[in-house]
Write a protein that holds these residues in place. Sequence first.
Motif, PDB file in Angstrom:
ATOM      1  N   ALA A  62     -33.635  12.493  13.711  1.00  0.00           N
ATOM      2  CA  ALA A  62     -34.649  12.778  12.693  1.00  0.00           C
ATOM      3  C   ALA A  62     -34.917  11.538  11.851  1.00  0.00           C
ATOM      4  CB  ALA A  62     -34.174  13.920  11.799  1.00  0.00           C
ATOM      5  N   LYS A  87     -31.638  25.004  11.548  1.00  0.00           N
ATOM      6  CA  LYS A  87     -32.604  25.942  10.982  1.00  0.00           C
ATOM      7  C   LYS A  87     -32.506  27.303  11.655  1.00  0.00           C
ATOM      8  CE  LYS A  87     -35.928  22.536   9.306  1.00  0.00           C
ATOM      9  NZ  LYS A  87     -37.290  21.955   9.409  1.00  0.00           N
ATOM     10  N   GLU A 117     -38.878  16.274  10.469  1.00  0.00           N
ATOM     11  CA  GLU A 117     -39.104  17.022  11.702  1.00  0.00           C
ATOM     12  C   GLU A 117     -39.033  16.087  12.914  1.00  0.00           C
ATOM     13  OE1 GLU A 117     -39.408  20.212  12.053  1.00  0.00           O
ATOM     14  OE2 GLU A 117     -39.457  20.752   9.914  1.00  0.00           O
ATOM     15  N   SER A 176     -37.142  19.448  21.028  1.00  0.00           N
ATOM     16  CA  SER A 176     -36.034  20.332  20.672  1.00  0.00           C
ATOM     17  C   SER A 176     -34.696  19.760  21.119  1.00  0.00           C
ATOM     18  CB  SER A 176     -36.244  21.712  21.321  1.00  0.00           C
ATOM     19  OG  SER A 176     -36.313  21.586  22.740  1.00  0.00           O
ATOM     20  N   ASN A 208     -30.402  16.010  13.945  1.00  0.00           N
ATOM     21  CA  ASN A 208     -31.610  16.676  13.447  1.00  0.00           C
ATOM     22  C   ASN A 208     -31.246  18.107  13.050  1.00  0.00           C
ATOM     23  OD1 ASN A 208     -32.022  18.525  15.776  1.00  0.00           O
ATOM     24  ND2 ASN A 208     -32.407  16.601  16.886  1.00  0.00           N
ATOM     25  N   HIS A 209     -32.218  18.815  12.490  1.00  0.00           N
ATOM     26  CA  HIS A 209     -31.944  20.166  11.981  1.00  0.00           C
ATOM     27  C   HIS A 209     -32.583  21.257  12.832  1.00  0.00           C
ATOM     28  CE1 HIS A 209     -30.675  19.048   7.582  1.00  0.00           C
ATOM     29  NE2 HIS A 209     -29.656  19.122   8.409  1.00  0.00           N
ATOM     30  N   VAL A 210     -32.904  20.944  14.087  1.00  0.00           N
ATOM     31  CA  VAL A 210     -33.531  21.948  14.944  1.00  0.00           C
ATOM     32  C   VAL A 210     -32.642  23.186  15.068  1.00  0.00           C
ATOM     33  CG1 VAL A 210     -34.292  22.458  17.295  1.00  0.00           C
ATOM     34  CG2 VAL A 210     -34.922  20.283  16.228  1.00  0.00           C
ATOM     35  N   THR A 223     -40.080  15.763  17.193  1.00  0.00           N
ATOM     36  CA  THR A 223     -41.165  16.230  18.064  1.00  0.00           C
ATOM     37  C   THR A 223     -40.709  17.245  19.091  1.00  0.00           C
ATOM     38  OG1 THR A 223     -40.804  14.313  19.502  1.00  0.00           O
ATOM     39  CG2 THR A 223     -42.466  14.106  17.770  1.00  0.00           C
ATOM     40  N   PRO A 227     -33.543  19.030   3.843  1.00  0.00           N
ATOM     41  CA  PRO A 227     -33.972  19.063   5.247  1.00  0.00           C
ATOM     42  C   PRO A 227     -34.223  17.666   5.796  1.00  0.00           C
ATOM     43  CG  PRO A 227     -35.797  19.666   3.811  1.00  0.00           C
ATOM     44  CD  PRO A 227     -34.580  19.519   2.931  1.00  0.00           C
TER      45      PRO A 227
END
Length: 633
Positions: A420, A376, A410, A414, A371-373, A412, A407
């Motif tokens: 993703a 970003k 999202e 962290s 994911n991109h948490v 849910t 991207p």
Amino acid sequence: MGNYRWPSKLSKLSLRAKHTNLYRVILIAILCVTFYFVGVWQHSGRGISRSSISNHELTSVPCTFPHQTTPILNFASRHTAPDLPPTITDARVVQIPSCGVEFSEYTPCEFVNRSLNFPRERLIYRERHCPEKHEIVRCRIPAPYGYSLPFRWPESRDVAWFANVPHTELTVEKKNQNWVRYEKDRFLFPGGGTMFPRGADAYIDEIGRLINLKDGSIRTAIDTGCGVASFGAYLMSRNIVTMSFAPRDTHEAQVQFALERGVPAIIGVLASIRLPFPARAFDIAHCSRCLIPWGQYNGTYLIEVDRVLRPGGYWILSGPPINWQRHWKGWERTRDDLNSEQSQIERVARSLCWRKLVQREDLAVWQKPTNHVHCKRNRIALGRPPFCHRTLPDQGWYTKLETCLTPLPEVTGSEIKEVAGGQLARWPERLNALPPRIKSGSLEGITEDEFVSNTEKWQRRVSYYKKYDQQLAETGRYRNFLDMNTHLGGFASALVDDPVWVMNVVPVEASVNTLGVIYERGLIGTYQNWCEAMSTYPRTYDFIHADSVFSLYKNRCDMEDILLEMDRILRPKGSVIIRDDIDVLTKVKKITDAMQWEGRIGDHENGPLEREKILFLVKEYWTAPAPDQSSDP
């Protein structure tokens, strides 16, 4: 006599009219008497009555059952299609002419003479450049003289007929790399490659020691600059299906060899437009000395690989500059040059938030984040590339490449391990598990119930097809399949236990872009506008399936042009199944008759009352004439 008056002119006309009426009465009386005696004669038993005709027909028609071959249907009395458009004249329908032998390997959108009109910068001239309407070739592409049906899989992986792909350039150019050898009347494929001289099997085993290729988590792969596609060919035994692509360039016929071997491949190049695939499509991406400048142009090409790579997916690189310390002399490049190239690649990969897992000898493996948490958060420090905000991630048809990062959906929480877009099931459960794109509701109008019913429907339909087409039911008769309007991939999923592969096409005109679902199911496919030619060689496919394609393209382009493209990419003796409204199929059949295809219209699997019917077709075997023996070799 002096007082006698001659009859007037009016009196004469009245007398003639009376005589005419008398004649008519007599004639009518004679006809009535004649018909009366004819009727008596028929009912006496010496004539054939209506009841005797009915009895004769009733006793002469055999009983038929669903499992038996259904006779050719004639809908002329109940379904009369309007006249064909004026572009198809009566003379043209008699027979569509064949092209000259110089067109036997014609690829309309990668035609060399046209491509030279475009910039050579970044290989733009090797991209798709399709003919204008007035330039379209409207004739049947011939197979080369001596063409034979390809060997059956799995034998075809290792051998192909020379007459089918009469090019020996690679046997000379790649002689020391074990790509392909020419012996007598055939080519042999030892499974070698530039960076795997010991063979693709041993090379894949080396990769398997770095990442897990056996647990079903890796199913779809993309091979950039594939050569003759030995990497993809040998991955199939590991239940991994590979989309191989390479440009039509100086390595003559490399993609054509791949297709002749029964391996999925298309003509393509990384230049200025996106690859024709959705985002998050592939579990691994592979480059073995593919000569793509990954570190140049602000990392644009590696950014595109990131777009099509699944969260948590792997990028595998072998060849320059990996292990340059050992190979720099053989590559005829300086150490500084190769070191600089590797540094560029490492820098771009870090900017994409990829993690370098390992570099061992000639192999290097990077992994994309799930994911991109965290990515970003790192944009502040890394700066470039920024995240994209305007373009749609799944767009892949003439869409310009960008230097921004696509991207990921999202998540849910962290957690760094949260996937993703949704976690995929492992193969083979992945095929029929609910795809994350449908589960999330991101595809308008497509629900879980529709997905399940669609899968079940196509299981029934393919079983029905096999009752009509015995060669489809024969294991190994066909290898390369094309589904021209795949929707959710139900047709391909119903064939998964057969030794075939299916190129699933989502037309760019489709109301919903479902190609992402195709890849989430562990299948492969591409985008296509059927008003244009496909990026593949003639005689690519053994079998073509077209569900409602001609209804979809009604008033968009000429039906004849679509059918001629199907003829171009279909092998001699290949089969076609077209589903559509009966009025559409009657038009189609007039053109396929002109193309000298054999065909018959059959009922819908639900019975004869459905307006949708099925047209079963077979392309005849024919080739270019034998070359003039007296001409120069």
